[in-house]
Design a protein around this motif. Structure first.
Motif, mmCIF file in Angstrom:
data_model
loop_
_atom_site.group_PDB
_atom_site.id
_atom_site.type_symbol
_atom_site.label_atom_id
_atom_site.label_comp_id
_atom_site.label_asym_id
_atom_site.label_seq_id
_atom_site.Cartn_x
_atom_site.Cartn_y
_atom_site.Cartn_z
ATOM 1 N N SER A 73 122.450 -20.848 67.862
ATOM 2 C CA SER A 73 121.216 -20.248 67.785
ATOM 3 C C SER A 73 120.603 -20.207 66.405
ATOM 4 N N LEU B 264 120.114 -23.461 71.056
ATOM 5 C CA LEU B 264 120.867 -22.782 72.279
ATOM 6 C C LEU B 264 120.341 -23.529 73.822
ATOM 7 N N VAL C 95 122.346 -16.966 77.075
ATOM 8 C CA VAL C 95 122.173 -18.097 76.375
ATOM 9 C C VAL C 95 122.287 -19.351 77.104
ATOM 10 N N ASN D 214 118.389 -23.372 66.418
ATOM 11 C CA ASN D 214 117.705 -23.474 67.475
ATOM 12 C C ASN D 214 117.959 -24.568 68.574
#
Length: 357
Positions: free
Chosen positions: A304, A309, A345, A307
């Motif tokens: 996360s 995910l 996610v 950036n």
């Protein structure tokens, strides 16, 4: 480890002892019953009361070394004579009542499963013979409180616990009781006419699915660590679609064909995710930190922050393919992955059809 005996055996012994008290004038201090397992049990009788028209007594549940929430509770049986030649069995205080189809007891009936029901009837019939009838009420004074710690509220069994047991004996630390409870969720979904279900490992997955999807709560069924067992049950019951939704710390284990995800038989999924991230992602700083993540949740936090995910969508796709192969492609599959906060996610392409508008 020490075995115990089921609520069904307790109810049977109490009913037999109460019948003896009513028909013969005195409730014994101890009673012997037969069990479906072929083992005879000799159980102590408590709370004895006899009048000219009825008798009541109780047996204390002993689950042995099994961590059963009903251990130590008292299962009561109240027996009165009946003008009919039948033996009528019902539930009283603390015994749940069925409100949803698909369970072993019909809607509206007490949650006394068929095997304990037959045990009670046979034991009472042994006492009163074939030329008399009786009404038997089984109750568990503490049952409503205990039921809050079981699957009963989710299964639509209200007001108390179930009287259970297919063998009459509780085997310590056995998975069989858990599996039976898990299957009840599928049977309810089937009984309600649903053609699709969502399997979640536990409460986290259940809460996240409820928040993320417009989906009836009876379609969401917990599978615990028994992923393969429940997937086979989904296929055998003829469901058309199944979604797996949960934390990748559990579901990513399927990528190494671990369809029992318990930590005692399946090691953590860190290495699976790290290998996959390295094959997809090229952010060098993040890759150098991956091995320092102690948990799968730590890996998700690292993704996360960088950036990245998006790589979890492909993890979900790979899990979906594994499940499709496991089910011989006889059931449509979707996969959604949540973190510990309940945020999505990762999501397989097929799972997009389940997303709420």
């Amino acid at each position: 480890m020490r075995s115990g005996y089921t609520t069904g055996s307790c109810a049977t012994a109490a009913a037999k002892a109460a019948a003896i008290g009513l028909w013969k004038g005195n409730i014994p201090d101890e009673i012997e019953i037969d069990t479906p397992a072929g083992t005879k049990l000799k159980l102590k009788i408590y709370h004895k009361q006899v009048s000219s028209v009825s008798a009541e007594c109780a047996v204390q549940k002993d689950a042995g070394d099994d961590p059963d929430v009903t251990n130590g509770c008292f299962v009561h049986a109240w027996v009165e004579r009946s003008c009919a030649l039948t033996i009528e069995i019902d539930g009283g205080v603390g015994v749940g009542r069925v409100t949803k189809p698909g369970l072993q007891s019909p809607v509206g009936r007490a949650a006394i499963n068929p095997v304990p029901g037959r045990m009670i009837e046979d034991a009472v019939r042994e006492v009163i013979g074939h030329h008399s009838g009786a009404k038997v009420i089984i109750s568990v004074p503490d049952g409503e409180r205990l039921a809050e710690k079981t699957f009963n509220p989710k299964l639509g069994i209200v007001g108390g616990i179930s009287i259970l047991g297919t063998t009459g004996i509780v085997r310590p630390m056995s998975d069989e009781a858990l599996k039976t409870s898990l299957l009840c969720g599928l049977d309810i979904a089937k009984g309600l006419g649903y053609k699709e279900v969502v399997l979640v490992p536990g409460n986290l997955g259940e809460r996240a699915v409820s928040a993320y999807f417009c989906i009836e709560k009876d379609k969401i069924v917990q599978m615990s660590n028994h992923v393969g067992f429940m997937l086979n049950a989904v296929k055998d019951r003829g469901f058309e679609r199944v979604m797996l939704a949960g934390h990748p710390g559990k579901l990513a284990k399927l990528l190494r064909d671990d369809f029992n995800t318990h930590s005692s038989v399946s090691r953590p999924a860190n290495d699976i995710l790290i290998d996959h991230v390295k094959s997809v992602c090229r952010t060098q700083q993040m890759l150098s930190n991956l091995n320092e993540a102690a948990t799968v949740e730590g890996i998700l936090e690292l993704l996360s922050k960088n950036n990245s995910l998006y790589v979890m969508d492909s993890v979900a796709d790979k899990i979906e393919e594994k499940v499709l192969v496991y089910l011989h492609r006889k059931v449509s599959v979707g996969v959604v992955l949540f973190d510990m906060k309940g945020s999505v996610v990762g999501r397989s392409e097929s799972a997009g059809k389940w997303r709420k508008n």
